[in-house]
Write an enzyme that holds these catalytic residues in place. Structure first.
Site, mmCIF file in Angstrom:
data_model
loop_
_atom_site.group_PDB
_atom_site.id
_atom_site.type_symbol
_atom_site.label_atom_id
_atom_site.label_comp_id
_atom_site.label_asym_id
_atom_site.label_seq_id
_atom_site.Cartn_x
_atom_site.Cartn_y
_atom_site.Cartn_z
ATOM 1 C CD GLU A 118 -2.128 -1.516 2.913
ATOM 2 O OE1 GLU A 118 -2.168 -0.239 3.601
ATOM 3 O OE2 GLU A 118 -2.693 -2.555 2.999
ATOM 4 C CE LYS A 120 4.802 5.091 7.385
ATOM 5 N NZ LYS A 120 4.667 6.333 7.589
ATOM 6 C CG ASP A 122 3.986 12.443 5.263
ATOM 7 O OD1 ASP A 122 3.717 12.085 6.365
ATOM 8 O OD2 ASP A 122 4.593 13.100 4.769
ATOM 9 C CE1 TYR A 233 -3.349 2.299 9.055
ATOM 10 C CE2 TYR A 233 -3.382 4.082 7.813
ATOM 11 C CZ TYR A 233 -2.982 3.526 8.888
ATOM 12 O OH TYR A 233 -2.720 4.403 9.869
ATOM 13 C CE LYS A 322 9.737 7.599 6.223
ATOM 14 N NZ LYS A 322 8.915 8.197 7.106
ATOM 15 C CB CYS A 416 17.079 46.053 -11.516
ATOM 16 S SG CYS A 416 16.923 44.834 -12.868
ATOM 17 C CB CYS A 419 18.046 47.566 -16.352
ATOM 18 S SG CYS A 419 16.630 47.788 -15.131
ATOM 19 C CB CYS A 433 13.270 45.767 -12.022
ATOM 20 S SG CYS A 433 13.903 46.652 -13.185
ATOM 21 C CB CYS A 438 13.874 45.637 -16.967
ATOM 22 S SG CYS A 438 15.217 44.292 -16.138
HETATM 23 S S1 IVH Z 1 -0.531 0.264 8.800
HETATM 24 C C1 IVH Z 1 0.214 -2.071 12.379
HETATM 25 N N1 IVH Z 1 -0.881 0.992 6.430
HETATM 26 O O1 IVH Z 1 2.353 4.809 9.033
HETATM 27 C C2 IVH Z 1 0.214 -1.484 11.317
HETATM 28 N N2 IVH Z 1 -0.049 2.430 8.132
HETATM 29 O O2 IVH Z 1 4.669 4.035 10.912
HETATM 30 C C3 IVH Z 1 0.420 -0.021 11.199
HETATM 31 N N3 IVH Z 1 0.647 4.711 7.476
HETATM 32 O O3 IVH Z 1 0.739 5.333 12.371
HETATM 33 C C4 IVH Z 1 -0.295 0.854 10.237
HETATM 34 N N4 IVH Z 1 -0.134 4.584 5.456
HETATM 35 O O4 IVH Z 1 -0.164 6.507 10.361
HETATM 36 C C5 IVH Z 1 -0.305 1.337 7.864
HETATM 37 N N5 IVH Z 1 -1.192 1.993 4.193
HETATM 38 C C6 IVH Z 1 -0.857 2.335 5.515
HETATM 39 C C7 IVH Z 1 -0.156 3.475 6.027
HETATM 40 C C8 IVH Z 1 0.162 3.424 7.270
HETATM 41 C C9 IVH Z 1 0.257 5.464 6.499
HETATM 42 C C10 IVH Z 1 1.144 5.616 8.848
HETATM 43 C C11 IVH Z 1 0.132 5.490 9.970
HETATM 44 C C12 IVH Z 1 0.897 4.757 11.281
HETATM 45 C C13 IVH Z 1 2.490 4.975 10.716
HETATM 46 C C14 IVH Z 1 3.199 3.754 11.059
#
Ligand code: IVH
Length: 673
Positions: A118, A120, A122, A233, A322, A416, A419, A433, A438
């Site tokens: 999935e 991740k 932010d 998720y 990451k 500037c 010029c 400017c 210019c």
């Molecule tokens: S699973 C035990 N799935 O990442 C499983 N987390 O470092 C825990 N996060 O606090 C989470 N996308 O806020 C999971 N597709 C995803 C995620 C996700 C973002 C964040 C979540 C969690 C942090 C874990």
């Protein structure tokens, strides 16, 4: 129900609640509405009126709860029934392979293990507790054990179901804790900050902070005004769901219940595909409409998850891989001032080149004088630079603890640098400017005019533009359209053939759409999006150039600052002369749509209807958004294209009525590819 309210009225309120929940789900989760916004608003208004007239009708899960409620004094806290853990982290393919090995070793399994992978997100992790299908409580992750109760705030998020869908064969679970991430899209974050800037409020540093700040409001009516979204998720306590075999099945059920699940998730794939997916996401990340900072890989089979178990902080069955940081450390070698199209003097940090997420960065914008002061950036400083999306890299922060005293402060010049004319600071803290002639401004204007989204003159590169201006071949950007083959031949590094090619390109570029033209002439505050709005609202330049500030402000999407800037632009004699000169040189604003090219999806509005054969609706949406277009739910005169799949609905009829272009799936694919 034993209330004193007439049963007819009670029935009507129940009907409205149900319908509003359903339409809300179709709009925000499925992105496939059945009714217009106006019809939705009317139903909502009716329910609000009923609830006000008969307070005993109010329900905690009423759709009216989305507008927020009375402020709280403080947040209560809650113990999560199952701790909300964090994830182990890795950064490389090797670490993914290592993770897979570890899993197979622990489970003593030789063959392929299947994973679900999935994006991740932010954002901010939250837990939503549903009792008998109704959202009873929502909380933040907190320290993982104890979170803060933010139920009224969560209810304002339109993609959070207040009641679970119970259609079909699905039984409503007695208890379900859904977990997911609340976030703000990049575009909504920008818009939110723009609004805050105009209201003199402090800006949010990034979308995650904006989402977190919005969720932690004691007054949920403020949260209701923030464009929060959610993707679910996983689950906490959810006996009916954890009885299934796989995480994939859990997510599918959650989707069936009406939760919003990320369409980019890959279900039940082996290690080899995980590696591909990681690469895919990493490449896609900058073009996604929301921020992701990696990939989460989860062992798919729930019995394996059980067997692997968790440490006190992290599950052993999942890992976050990451992406390379888009922030790196480097040194400021110099700070120089660049002159832009509008004469704005922008301080630019020249850096020791550094690789940021695969791109070498040697310059970063410092925006303006105040920003340099605020961040206290000095020549010689060690700094963090950041890339975000397609925007120019910027200096995020100075590492002042490593200064040795040799660093030199920067002073904004009073004149500037190109010029020598006087530079004047305007109300937006930008020094400009004042010399309209210019050469730096002219160069920047021509670069903009030739750029992809404007006249798209490929052969007119920066070096050539510098020469044209420095040798006085052009005095205004209109002169570009008067260039001759003989003239071009005189320039350095310009052969017969390249001169001919360029002349041909300029000739071909002369036929242009109104929106491109409006973008190209460099009206302050008019970017591609605004140019599209203007072109849709006016259709011809003459009418637009005569519009008053008030006329312009009446257009949806045009605010007072932009309206003033447009009206001012067309009130200036020299601008009208330049435009006239362009027409005299053969520029023609084409009223018929040009043959669509990929970059023309920029700012275009699409509506999807019917079932597509080779892709899901979500995939189609991703394609459109990646090309800069947008997808809306209902057809209106502002829709540019309707993509019609198998058995399209009433949207197709509406498109025909309004004369909106209708695309078949193959036509659509040709357009986006
Ligand atoms: S699973 C035990 N799935 O990442 C499983 N987390 O470092 C825990 N996060 O606090 C989470 N996308 O806020 C999971 N597709 C995803 C995620 C996700 C973002 C964040 C979540 C969690 C942090 C874990």
């Amino acid at each position: 129900m034993a209330s004193g309210v007439d049963s007819k009225i009670e029935e009507r309120a129940a009907f409205l609640r149900k319908e509003l929940h359903r339409h809300n789900y179709r709009y925000f989760v499925l992105d496939d509405p059945e009714i217009s916004d106006a019809e939705y608003d009317r139903m909502m208004q009716e329910l609000i009126s009923l609830e006000q007239a008969y307070p005993e009708l109010a329900r905690p899960d009423s759709p009216t709860a989305r507008v927020g409620s009375e402020p709280l004094d403080k947040f209560d806290t809650v113990n999560h029934s199952i701790p909300m853990l964090s994830l182990d982290k890795g950064f490389t393919d090797e670490e993914i392979i290592e993770f897979d090995k570890r899993i197979r070793r622990s489970l003593a399994i030789d063959e392929n293990i299947l994973y679900t992978a999935e994006p991740k997100l932010d954002g901010v992790a939250v837990e939503l507790v549903y009792e008998n299908g109704r959202l009873a409580m929502a909380s933040t992750r907190g320290d993982g054990e104890v979170g803060e109760v933010i139920t009224p705030n969560i209810k304002t998020i339109s993609s959070v179901p207040l009641v679970i869908n119970s259609s079909g064969d699905q039984k409503l679970p007695a208890l379900l804790e859904a977990r997911g991430e609340v976030f703000i899209s990049k575009a909504n974050f920008e818009a939110l900050n723009r609004r805050r800037l105009s209201e003199n409020q402090p800006l949010f540093a990034n979308p995650r902070n904006a989402a977190a700040g919005s969720l932690r409001q004691l007054d949920s009516r403020i949260t209701a005004q923030r464009p929060l979204e959610i993707y679910i998720y996983g689950v906490g306590t959810a006996p009916e769901l954890t009885a299934f075999d796989s995480h994939a099945e859990v997510l599918r059920r959650l989707k069936g219940f009406g939760f919003r699940i990320n369409p980019l998730i890959r279900y039940q794939i082996p290690l080899s595909r995980i590696l591909e997916y990681y690469k895919y996401l990493n490449e896609k990340r900058l073009s996604l409409s929301y921020e992701i900072d990696g990939m989460v890989v989860k062992v798919d089979r729930l019995s394996y998850q059980q067997e692997l178990g968790t440490t006190s902080k992290r599950p052993r069955w999942a890992i976050a891989i990451k992406f390379e940081a888009l922030q790196e450390r480097t040194r400021v070698l110099d700070i120089r001032v660049q002159v832009g199209r509008t004469g704005a003097l922008t301080p630019v940090a020249h850096l020791e080149p550094v690789n940021v997420g695969g791109v070498t960065v040697s310059r970063a914008t410092l925006h303006n004088e105040d920003e340099v002061k605020k961040k206290d950036v000095r020549i010689g400083d060690q700094v963090f630079v950041q890339r975000a999306g397609d925007v120019i890299p910027e200096v995020v922060k100075v590492i002042s603890s490593v200064r040795d005293g040799s660093e030199v402060s920067f002073e904004m010049p009073k004149t500037c640098p190109v010029c020598g004319a006087r530079a004047v600071r305007d109300e937006e803290a930008i020094s400009r400017c004042i010399n309209v002639a210019c050469p730096a401004q002219l160069k920047a204007n021509i670069k903009h005019l030739a750029s992809k989204a404007a006249f798209d003159i490929d052969g007119l590169g920066d070096k050539l533009i510098d020469q044209l201006v420095e040798k006085n071949y052009v005095d205004s950007y209109a002169d570009i359209f008067k260039l001759s083959w003989e003239g071009l031949r005189q320039l350095e590094r310009m052969g017969d053939k390249s001169a001919e090619n360029l002349i041909n390109e300029i000739e071909a570029a002369k036929r242009v759409s109104l929106s491109r033209f409006l973008y190209a002439i460099g009206i302050r505050h008019v970017g591609q999006h605004t140019a599209n709005i203007l072109a849709a609202g006016y259709r011809d330049l003459d009418a637009l150039s005569k519009a008053t500030k008030e006329d312009l402000e009446a257009i949806e999407g045009i605010g007072p600052v932009v309206a003033t800037s447009i009206a001012e632009f067309f009130s200036r004699e020299e601008n009208l002369k330049t435009i006239q000169a362009m027409f005299e040189a053969g520029v023609l604003i084409a009223s018929a749509p040009e043959t669509p090219r990929n970059d023309q999806l920029m700012g275009r509005t699409f509506v999807l209807t019917g079932k597509l054969e080779t892709m899901s609706r979500d995939e189609a949406k991703q394609l459109i958004e990646a090309a800069g277009g947008r997808v809306t739910g209902s057809v209106s005169s502002k829709t540019d294209y309707v993509v019609a799949g198998e058995s399209p609905g009433s949207k197709m009829d509406k498109a025909r009525d309004l004369g909106v272009a209708i695309l078949t799936e193959p036509e659509f694919k040709a357009l986006v590819s």
